[in-house]
Design a protein around this motif. Structure first.
Motif, PDB file in Angstrom:
ATOM      1  N   GLY A 467       0.714  -1.077   0.010  1.00 15.20           N
ATOM      2  CA  GLY A 467       0.037  -0.196  -0.034  1.00 15.20           C
ATOM      3  C   GLY A 467       0.833   1.396   0.252  1.00 15.20           C
ATOM      4  O   GLY A 467       0.384   2.518  -0.079  1.00 15.20           O
ATOM      5  N   ASP A 468       1.988   1.232   0.008  1.00 14.16           N
ATOM      6  CA  ASP A 468       2.849   2.224   0.127  1.00 14.16           C
ATOM      7  C   ASP A 468       3.499   2.648  -1.382  1.00 14.16           C
ATOM      8  O   ASP A 468       4.289   3.567  -1.299  1.00 14.16           O
ATOM      9  N   ARG A 469       2.913   1.880  -2.311  1.00 15.50           N
ATOM     10  CA  ARG A 469       3.175   2.413  -3.796  1.00 15.50           C
ATOM     11  C   ARG A 469       4.756   2.007  -4.119  1.00 15.50           C
ATOM     12  O   ARG A 469       5.188   2.677  -4.448  1.00 15.50           O
ATOM     13  N   THR A 470       4.974   0.715  -4.016  1.00 14.50           N
ATOM     14  CA  THR A 470       6.402   0.131  -4.181  1.00 14.50           C
ATOM     15  C   THR A 470       6.279  -1.097  -4.904  1.00 14.50           C
ATOM     16  O   THR A 470       5.263  -1.576  -5.358  1.00 14.50           O
ATOM     17  N   MET A 471       7.244  -1.730  -5.281  1.00 17.26           N
ATOM     18  CA  MET A 471       7.326  -3.234  -5.817  1.00 17.26           C
ATOM     19  C   MET A 471       6.627  -3.976  -5.066  1.00 17.26           C
ATOM     20  O   MET A 471       5.971  -4.980  -5.660  1.00 17.26           O
ATOM     21  N   LEU A 472       6.427  -3.906  -3.480  1.00 14.59           N
ATOM     22  CA  LEU A 472       5.735  -4.857  -2.963  1.00 14.59           C
ATOM     23  C   LEU A 472       4.351  -4.946  -3.169  1.00 14.59           C
ATOM     24  O   LEU A 472       3.560  -5.784  -2.814  1.00 14.59           O
ATOM     25  N   ASP A 473       3.722  -3.762  -3.768  1.00 11.73           N
ATOM     26  CA  ASP A 473       2.258  -3.852  -3.824  1.00 11.73           C
ATOM     27  C   ASP A 473       1.937  -5.121  -5.133  1.00 11.73           C
ATOM     28  O   ASP A 473       0.950  -5.368  -5.094  1.00 11.73           O
ATOM     29  N   ALA A 474       2.979  -5.529  -6.106  1.00 10.64           N
ATOM     30  CA  ALA A 474       2.807  -6.392  -6.735  1.00 10.64           C
ATOM     31  C   ALA A 474       3.441  -7.757  -6.393  1.00 10.64           C
ATOM     32  O   ALA A 474       3.022  -8.882  -6.597  1.00 10.64           O
ATOM     33  N   LEU A 475       4.561  -7.645  -5.822  1.00  8.94           N
ATOM     34  CA  LEU A 475       5.216  -8.913  -5.357  1.00  8.94           C
ATOM     35  C   LEU A 475       4.583  -9.473  -4.145  1.00  8.94           C
ATOM     36  O   LEU A 475       4.453 -10.753  -4.012  1.00  8.94           O
ATOM     37  N   ILE A 476       4.077  -8.900  -3.151  1.00  9.25           N
ATOM     38  CA  ILE A 476       3.404  -9.365  -1.957  1.00  9.25           C
ATOM     39  C   ILE A 476       2.024 -10.524  -2.346  1.00  9.25           C
ATOM     40  O   ILE A 476       1.992 -11.655  -1.970  1.00  9.25           O
ATOM     41  N   ALA A 508       2.747   8.210  -1.777  1.00  9.10           N
ATOM     42  CA  ALA A 508       3.578   7.089  -1.655  1.00  9.10           C
ATOM     43  C   ALA A 508       4.052   7.004  -0.297  1.00  9.10           C
ATOM     44  O   ALA A 508       4.089   8.244   0.239  1.00  9.10           O
ATOM     45  N   GLY A 509       4.074   5.989   0.524  1.00  8.60           N
ATOM     46  CA  GLY A 509       4.683   5.803   1.669  1.00  8.60           C
ATOM     47  C   GLY A 509       6.224   5.612   1.921  1.00  8.60           C
ATOM     48  O   GLY A 509       6.779   5.557   2.960  1.00  8.60           O
ATOM     49  N   ALA A 510       6.991   5.447   0.788  1.00  9.51           N
ATOM     50  CA  ALA A 510       8.426   5.047   0.650  1.00  9.51           C
ATOM     51  C   ALA A 510       8.877   5.542  -0.563  1.00  9.51           C
ATOM     52  O   ALA A 510       8.192   5.617  -1.594  1.00  9.51           O
ATOM     53  N   GLY A 511      10.184   5.458  -0.757  1.00  5.06           N
ATOM     54  CA  GLY A 511      10.878   5.749  -1.922  1.00  5.06           C
ATOM     55  C   GLY A 511      10.659   7.274  -2.519  1.00  5.06           C
ATOM     56  O   GLY A 511      10.252   8.111  -1.717  1.00  5.06           O
ATOM     57  N   ASP A 526       3.708   2.508 -10.501  1.00  2.20           N
ATOM     58  CA  ASP A 526       5.123   2.539  -9.887  1.00  2.20           C
ATOM     59  C   ASP A 526       6.012   1.448 -10.596  1.00  2.20           C
ATOM     60  O   ASP A 526       5.507   0.428 -11.196  1.00  2.20           O
ATOM     61  N   PRO A 527       7.154   1.997 -11.126  1.00  2.00           N
ATOM     62  CA  PRO A 527       7.956   1.308 -11.989  1.00  2.00           C
ATOM     63  C   PRO A 527       8.429  -0.107 -11.537  1.00  2.00           C
ATOM     64  O   PRO A 527       8.672  -0.993 -12.329  1.00  2.00           O
ATOM     65  N   GLY A 528       8.558  -0.104  -9.986  1.00  2.00           N
ATOM     66  CA  GLY A 528       9.054  -1.229  -9.549  1.00  2.00           C
ATOM     67  C   GLY A 528       7.899  -2.490  -9.559  1.00  2.00           C
ATOM     68  O   GLY A 528       8.140  -3.367  -9.835  1.00  2.00           O
ATOM     69  N   ALA A 529       6.814  -1.979  -9.368  1.00  3.38           N
ATOM     70  CA  ALA A 529       5.766  -2.801  -9.271  1.00  3.38           C
ATOM     71  C   ALA A 529       5.241  -3.411 -10.718  1.00  3.38           C
ATOM     72  O   ALA A 529       4.896  -4.766 -10.960  1.00  3.38           O
ATOM     73  N   GLU A 530       5.412  -2.535 -11.740  1.00  2.00           N
ATOM     74  CA  GLU A 530       5.475  -2.818 -13.130  1.00  2.00           C
ATOM     75  C   GLU A 530       6.356  -3.922 -13.694  1.00  2.00           C
ATOM     76  O   GLU A 530       6.040  -4.881 -14.213  1.00  2.00           O
ATOM     77  N   ALA A 531       7.654  -3.875 -13.051  1.00  2.00           N
ATOM     78  CA  ALA A 531       8.679  -4.759 -13.228  1.00  2.00           C
ATOM     79  C   ALA A 531       8.326  -5.974 -12.999  1.00  2.00           C
ATOM     80  O   ALA A 531       8.574  -6.928 -13.338  1.00  2.00           O
ATOM     81  N   VAL A 532       7.713  -6.231 -11.588  1.00  2.00           N
ATOM     82  CA  VAL A 532       7.333  -7.405 -10.863  1.00  2.00           C
ATOM     83  C   VAL A 532       6.269  -7.953 -11.628  1.00  2.00           C
ATOM     84  O   VAL A 532       6.277  -9.212 -11.965  1.00  2.00           O
ATOM     85  N   ALA A 533       5.409  -7.288 -12.021  1.00  2.00           N
ATOM     86  CA  ALA A 533       4.060  -7.716 -12.844  1.00  2.00           C
ATOM     87  C   ALA A 533       4.730  -8.227 -14.173  1.00  2.00           C
ATOM     88  O   ALA A 533       4.116  -9.510 -14.510  1.00  2.00           O
TER      89      ALA A 533
END
Length: 546
Positions: A467-476, A508-511, A526-533
């Motif tokens: 929920g902090d708008r990072t790669m974790l939003d896709a990874l978790i 965003a909560g981080a980055g 978020d580019p990190g979340a897009e990369a994970v997806a």
């Protein structure tokens, strides 16, 4: 507002009150006599057996002079206005407050106002029956031909020598003689990049470095153009006569606004140029005899005989006196750096190598798209960062440096690879993910559970949550889907949904995105979340986007 002052006319009183709130001193209660005296001193008690020491002068040189009031140094200090000598009556009141049967020594800096006012006060005190002696400190080497050199930071060494002798019970004649002997042997020189700004006035227009500035904003003996700190110290030591033998006592004084970093660099240069073996004792670096906010430093030298070393090393209760330091050679040790584990020595799995190559190729092809996303919410290099990691993986595969047939070893090797090949926080976070996962895989955990443990460590060190708008939003959600026994296709759908959701997050909560206005985030994944997806879509056999 350029300085943290209140009304300029209240500056001296307020700074003395600040000192008196913590130091063992007492203040005079009359506005026309700013006297700071040892709280434990009574002239008819301590003053019967011990010589009183009084110094002072214009304010603006803090912590001098009041900061050096205490057992083993000054009995009292008399403060004038900024850069102005205290009046005769104030000095005389200080003598009356301190002087007992053992007498009193006035330590005076060689400025006309100080000499005249302290001198007349001494004469009037003698007329009243007090035993008073005076010494005048003239340690400035800036103008060697002048008949009346100024008193600078070397005055503090005179305070300390006289205080040492008085504290051990020497009589007035012996204390007077010891102070005079120290005055004859001490010399000082300063350099500043700019002059001081008086309270309530505009900043001075003098911005050219000068050698030999006075502590009352007097111009230097000449303008200089030091190339760096080493050169600045060299010029000051040259003006001091370029002493090449010791041993010396060195007092390194911050004139007001040099940073701690600057003063340590100056200290290093001073000790190297004098020769560490030639410096028996170092005092400072510290602000000791300042000139308001002057951006400069001064060096004071005195020969280090046994008497001087003993006197300057003796403990005192004056709050501003620096601890005397012995100088020694730099000691070093050899740290142990991480050794790269043998890479690719485990079993290899051709099918997994092909899968890893497809995943890496997906990130490589996505570099431009990810950079474009990051340019809207960050610094525009997310794609390049992931591509660097992907290229390193592809190279390691080509060279057979990944143990693709052994889960724990593969995760460990990837962790080391990401830490060294990828820049920024993404590389570190992915390295934490894989390094932690490797530990779980060694305990026979499957990849989903191992990656969940790695995500927990990422969150612990990185501070981000879902929920902090990072790669974790896709990874978790993707890893949770796999851990619950679902297919890679379901995991890819969960990753894509998580990534799309970041485009609807306006905070965003981080980055770096946390520093971007909300309206700039709207609609941007978020580019990190897009990369994970994209990775999970490749893992599920779908065609990756370009």
């Amino acid at each position: 507002m350029h300085h943290f002052y209140n009304a300029p006319e209240h500056l001296v009183s307020e700074l003395l009150e600040g000192l008196a709130m913590t130091a063992s001193v007492t203040l005079s209660d009359h506005r026309d006599a700013r006297i700071v005296m040892r709280a434990d001193w009574q002239p008819d008690r301590e003053g019967r057996q011990q010589v009183a020491l009084i110094s002072g002068g214009g304010s603006g040189h803090e912590p001098a002079h009041a900061g050096f009031v205490g057992q083993g140094m000054l009995t009292a200090a008399v403060a004038g206005d900024v850069f102005a000598s205290p009046g005769v009556e104030a000095i005389l009141a200080g003598i009356r407050a301190c002087c007992g049967d053992a007498g009193c020594l006035l330590i005076i800096k060689n400025y006309t106002g100080d000499r005249l006012n302290f001198g007349l006060a001494a004469e009037r005190a003698r007329e009243e029956g007090y035993r008073v002696e005076t010494v005048i400190v003239a340690d400035d080497m800036a103008l060697p031909e002048t008949p009346q050199p100024r008193g600078l930071a070397g005055t503090l060494l005179v305070h300390k020598m006289a205080g040492y002798c008085a504290n051990r019970g020497d009589d007035l004649e012996a204390v007077h003689q010891a102070a005079r002997h120290m005055i004859e042997r001490v010399r000082s020189m300063g350099m500043a990049l700019s002059s001081a700004t008086l309270p309530g006035q505009e900043a001075s227009s003098r911005k050219t470095p000068e050698l030999g500035l006075g502590i009352h904003n007097e111009p230097g003996v000449r303008q200089v153009t030091p190339e760096n700190a080493d050169d600045a110290v060299s010029q000051v030591l040259e003006a001091l006569g370029r002493p090449d033998s010791g041993p010396w006592v060195v007092l390194l004084n911050n004139l007001g606004s040099c940073s701690p970093q600057e003063m340590q660099v100056i200290k290093r240069a001073c000790l190297d140029q004098l020769g560490r073996a030639n410096v028996a004792l170092l005092l400072g670096p510290a602000p000791l005899m300042t000139s308001l906010d002057m951006h400069g430093f001064s060096i004071t030298l005195a020969p280090a005989d046994d008497t001087i070393l003993e006197a300057l090393s003796a403990p005192v209760q004056a709050p501003a006196w620096p601890t005397a330091q012995k100088v020694h050679d730099i000691e070093t040790f050899s740290p142990r750096f991480s050794q790269q584990p043998p890479a690719g020595e485990g079993r290899h799995d051709e099918a997994r190598e092909q899968l890893i190559a497809r995943l890496a190729t997906t990130l490589k092809k996505s570099e431009k798209a990810l950079d474009e996303l990051d340019a809207k919410v960050g610094d525009g290099d997310a794609g390049a960062t992931f591509a660097a990691g992907a290229n390193a993986v592809l190279k390691a595969l080509d060279e057979g440096r990944l143990s693709t047939g052994e889960d724990a070893l593969l995760a460990s090797e990837l962790g080391h690879l990401f830490a060294t090949a990828m820049g920024g926080s993404s590389g570190v976070l992915l390295s934490i993910l894989m390094t932690s996962a490797a530990q779980e895989l060694e305990e026979s955990a499957g990849w989903p559970r191992a990656l969940q443990a790695g995500i927990e460590r990422m969150q612990h060190y990185g501070g981000a949550e879902q929920g902090d708008r990072t790669m974790l939003d896709a990874l978790i959600p993707a890893i949770e889907t796999l851990a619950n026994g679902n297919s890679t296709d379901a995991a890819a759908q969960a990753a894509r949904a998580g990534a799309e959701e970041t485009g609807r997050m306006r905070k965003a909560g981080a980055g770096r995105s946390s520093l971007v206005p909300e309206q700039a985030l709207d609609g941007v994944i978020d580019p990190g979340a897009e990369a994970v997806a994209r990775l999970f879509e490749t893992l599920a056999g779908r065609d990756a986007k370009d």
